[in-house]
Design an enzyme around this catalytic site. Structure first.
Site, PDB file in Angstrom:
ATOM      1  N   HIS A  78     -20.837  34.346  69.254  1.00 26.87           N
ATOM      2  CA  HIS A  78     -21.628  34.764  70.414  1.00 26.87           C
ATOM      3  C   HIS A  78     -21.364  33.769  71.538  1.00 26.87           C
ATOM      4  CE1 HIS A  78     -24.942  31.766  70.441  1.00 26.87           C
ATOM      5  NE2 HIS A  78     -24.903  31.808  69.125  1.00 26.87           N
ATOM      6  N   ASP A  80     -23.213  33.718  74.532  1.00 25.77           N
ATOM      7  CA  ASP A  80     -24.383  33.393  75.339  1.00 25.77           C
ATOM      8  C   ASP A  80     -25.001  32.099  74.818  1.00 25.77           C
ATOM      9  OD1 ASP A  80     -25.115  34.799  72.950  1.00 25.77           O
ATOM     10  OD2 ASP A  80     -27.134  35.055  73.750  1.00 25.77           O
ATOM     11  N   ASP A 111     -23.093  25.599  69.855  1.00 25.36           N
ATOM     12  CA  ASP A 111     -23.778  26.881  69.639  1.00 25.36           C
ATOM     13  C   ASP A 111     -23.560  27.788  70.828  1.00 25.36           C
ATOM     14  OD1 ASP A 111     -25.441  28.813  68.566  1.00 25.36           O
ATOM     15  OD2 ASP A 111     -27.275  27.852  69.270  1.00 25.36           O
ATOM     16  N   GLU A 145     -26.963  37.275  71.691  1.00 27.06           N
ATOM     17  CA  GLU A 145     -27.373  36.837  70.347  1.00 27.06           C
ATOM     18  C   GLU A 145     -28.585  35.924  70.398  1.00 27.06           C
ATOM     19  OE1 GLU A 145     -27.537  34.268  66.731  1.00 27.06           O
ATOM     20  OE2 GLU A 145     -27.312  33.691  68.827  1.00 27.06           O
ATOM     21  N   GLU A 146     -28.638  35.028  71.372  1.00 24.98           N
ATOM     22  CA  GLU A 146     -29.753  34.091  71.425  1.00 24.98           C
ATOM     23  C   GLU A 146     -31.091  34.803  71.622  1.00 24.98           C
ATOM     24  OE1 GLU A 146     -29.663  31.222  70.501  1.00 24.98           O
ATOM     25  OE2 GLU A 146     -27.738  30.271  70.936  1.00 24.98           O
ATOM     26  N   GLU A 171     -20.358  30.595  63.819  1.00 27.42           N
ATOM     27  CA  GLU A 171     -21.482  29.716  64.165  1.00 27.42           C
ATOM     28  C   GLU A 171     -21.248  28.342  63.525  1.00 27.42           C
ATOM     29  OE1 GLU A 171     -24.392  30.075  65.875  1.00 27.42           O
ATOM     30  OE2 GLU A 171     -25.028  32.184  65.819  1.00 27.42           O
ATOM     31  N   HIS A 377     -29.349  24.220  70.462  1.00 29.75           N
ATOM     32  CA  HIS A 377     -30.537  24.221  71.328  1.00 29.75           C
ATOM     33  C   HIS A 377     -31.023  22.813  71.662  1.00 29.75           C
ATOM     34  CE1 HIS A 377     -31.671  28.512  69.664  1.00 29.75           C
ATOM     35  NE2 HIS A 377     -30.375  28.375  69.957  1.00 29.75           N
TER      36      HIS A 377
END
Length: 406
Positions: A78, A80, A111, A145-146, A171, A377
Site C-alpha cells: 500500500h 498511502d 510503512d 489501506e491505512e 508490509e 505510524h
C-alpha cells in the site's frame, strides 16, 4: 552463474537505485484517499523499469505486470500513509526522503513504501533476466489501506475479477517470513438512559453510568478472551477507544451513550461471535436484556482520489496458513537459497491487505517486507537500505522457486 547469483548481483547493483526510488516516493505526500501524485509517479517508475504492463484500476491503485504465465502471483504494497502527527516529535522533515548512513528517513519509509520500492527493483531484475516462466507476476501498489485495510483488494477481486493464485504482502516484517495475523473489526455500542434535571438525578437513569459499567465490562471481556488453538496468533483483544455521552443539557442526567470498540480477532473468532460477546458482557454489567444493547458495525464510506463510490463494513477477517503450505515453503526455500540460512517464520501484530485476499477470499499468502513493524505510524520513521536489497532479491527469486527453477 545461476539464477540465484544473477539475482543477488542485480539486487546489489540496484541497491542505490532502490533507495532512490523509495526516497522519491517518501517525498510525495500520500495520505489515504489523496494518493494520485504518488500513483502517477509509480506508473512512471514501473514503465522506466521495463514492466510489460502498467495500469491504474477503478479505485486508484497501480497494477504492474511482468511475464505472461498461466499462474499468477501478486506482490502488494500500500502506498498511502498515515499523517505526521505532532511535528515537534520529528527530528527531520517527514517528507525529506533523506538517505544517510544506510537509512532512508521519512513518513512511509517502512510503512510501507519500502516494500513498493523493492517491488519495482524486483520487476526490473525479472525483466533483465528475461523471466518468462509459469507465473504472471503482478506488482500492486494499492490505495486507502491505512483507512480501510483490504478494501482495495476487495474491490479488485469482487469488482474487477482480478484474483491471483498467490499473494505476498510487502508490509514490514524485518525481512522475516510471516504467515498470518489477527483480524479486526470496529463496533459502536449505543445505550439509552432516561433524562431528568441534574438537581434530581434519582428521577432519571444515567446513560453515563451505564457507559462506565459497559466500559469495565469490556475490560473484563478483554481479560477473558483466549488464544487460538496453537497459540500462533495469540489472543484477541477489545479496547474502548471512545466514549460519548449526551443529554438535553449540562444540567441534566444524560440519556444517550456511545462506546466505540476496537476488536482484534484471533483464529476462530468472527464478527458474529464478537458482537454476541459484547452484548452478553454489557447486558450482564448494566442489568438489562441483550436486546437493549445496540451493537453495530460502522461502514467505511470515504471516497478515494478517483472519487469512486465504493465502501465496506469495518470488518477485516483473521487469516493464517500452515507452515507446510506450498507458498510458505517456497518462501523458506527462496530465503535459504539466497542467503544459506534459515529464515524466521512468524506473524504480524498489526493488520494488512491480506484480510481481504486471504481472510475473505482464501488466497494463500505470506508476508516479507523491509523495515520494522515498530516503525509504523511512529515519528522519525526509517528503513534500512540493506532491507531494500534483501527484499528485491527475495521477490525476484520467489517465482523461480515456485516453479522449481532455483
Amino acid at each position: 552463474m545461476g539464477v540465484r547469483d544473477d539475482i543477488l548481483k542485480k539486487a546489489k547493483e540496484y541497491r542505490d537505485y532502490t533507495a532512490q526510488v523509495l526516497s522519491e516516493m517518501v517525498q510525495i505526500k500520500s495520505y489515504s484517499g489523496d494518493e494520485e501524485a504518488v500513483c502517477r509517479k509509480i506508473v512512471q517508475m514501473c514503465q522506466d523499469a521495463g514492466f510489460d504492463e502498467v495500469r491504474i484500476d477503478g479505485l486508484g491503485s497501480v497494477i504492474g505486470r511482468v511475464g505472461n504465465g498461466p499462474k499468477t502471483i501478486a506482490f502488494d504494497a500500500h502506498i498511502d500513509t498515515v499523517e505526521v502527527g505532532d511535528p515537534d516529535q520529528w527530528k527531520f522533515d517527514p517528507f525529506s526522503g533523506l538517505i544517510k548512513e544506510g537509512l532512508i528517513h521519512g513518513r512511509g519509509s517502512s510503512d510501507q513504501k519500502g516494500g513498493a520500492a523493492s517491488m519495482i527493483a524486483a520487476g526490473r531484475i525479472l525483466k533483465e533476466l528475461g523471466y518468462s516462466g509459469e507465473y504472471t507476476v503482478y506488482f500492486t501498489f494499492t490505495v486507502m489501506e491505512e483507512d480501510c485495510d483490504g478494501m482495495c483488494w476487495k474491490y479488485l477481486i469482487e469488482e474487477e475479477k482480478f484474483k491471483p493464485d498467490l499473494f505476498v504482502s510487502t508490509e514490514p516484517t524485518s525481512c522475516r517470513i510471516y504467515r498470518g495475523h489477527r483480524g479486526r473489526m470496529e463496533m459502536m455500542v449505543r445505550l439509552k438512559g432516561v433524562s431528568s434535571h441534574g438537581s434530581a438525578p434519582e428521577r432519571g437513569e444515567s446513560a453515563a453510568y451505564k457507559a462506565a459499567r459497559a466500559a469495565l465490562a469490556m475490560e473484563k471481556l478483554n481479560a477473558d478472551l483466549q488464544p487460538d488453538d496453537d497459540n500462533f496468533l495469540g489472543k484477541g483483544t477489545v479496547v474502548v477507544s471512545q466514549i460519548d455521552v449526551k443529554g438535553p443539557s449540562q444540567c441534566a442526567v444524560p440519556d444517550q451513550a456511545m462506546l466505540y470498540l476496537d476488536r482484534r480477532l484471533t483464529w476462530g473468532e468472527d464478527k458474529e461471535l464478537a458482537i454476541a460477546q459484547v452484548k452478553k458482557y454489557i447486558s450482564e454489567a448494566i442489568g438489562e436484556s441483550e436486546d437493549k444493547v445496540q451493537v453495530e458495525m460502522p461502514m467505511y464510506e470515504e471516497l478515494g482520489w478517483k472519487k469512486l463510490d465504493y465502501h465496506q463494513e469495518l470488518y477485516f477477517p483473521t487469516w493464517k496458513i500452515p507452515e507446510d503450505n506450498k507458498l510458505v515453503q517456497a518462501g523458506v526455500s527462496a530465503y535459504k537459497d539466497l542467503w544459506n540460512k534459515e529464515p524466521v517464520v512468524d506473524k504480524w501484530t498489526f493488520s494488512t491487505n491480506a484480510v481481504a485476499t486471504t481472510g475473505r477470499h482464501k488466497i494463500p499468502a505470506i508476508g516479507f517486507g523491509p523495515g520494522d513493524e515498530a516503525q509504523a505510524h511512529a515519528p522519525n520513521e526509517i528503513t534500512r537500505v540493506d532491507d531494500l536489497e534483501i527484499c528485491s532479491a527475495f521477490y525476484a527469486m520467489l517465482p523461480y522457486v515456485l516453479e522449481g527453477k532455483n
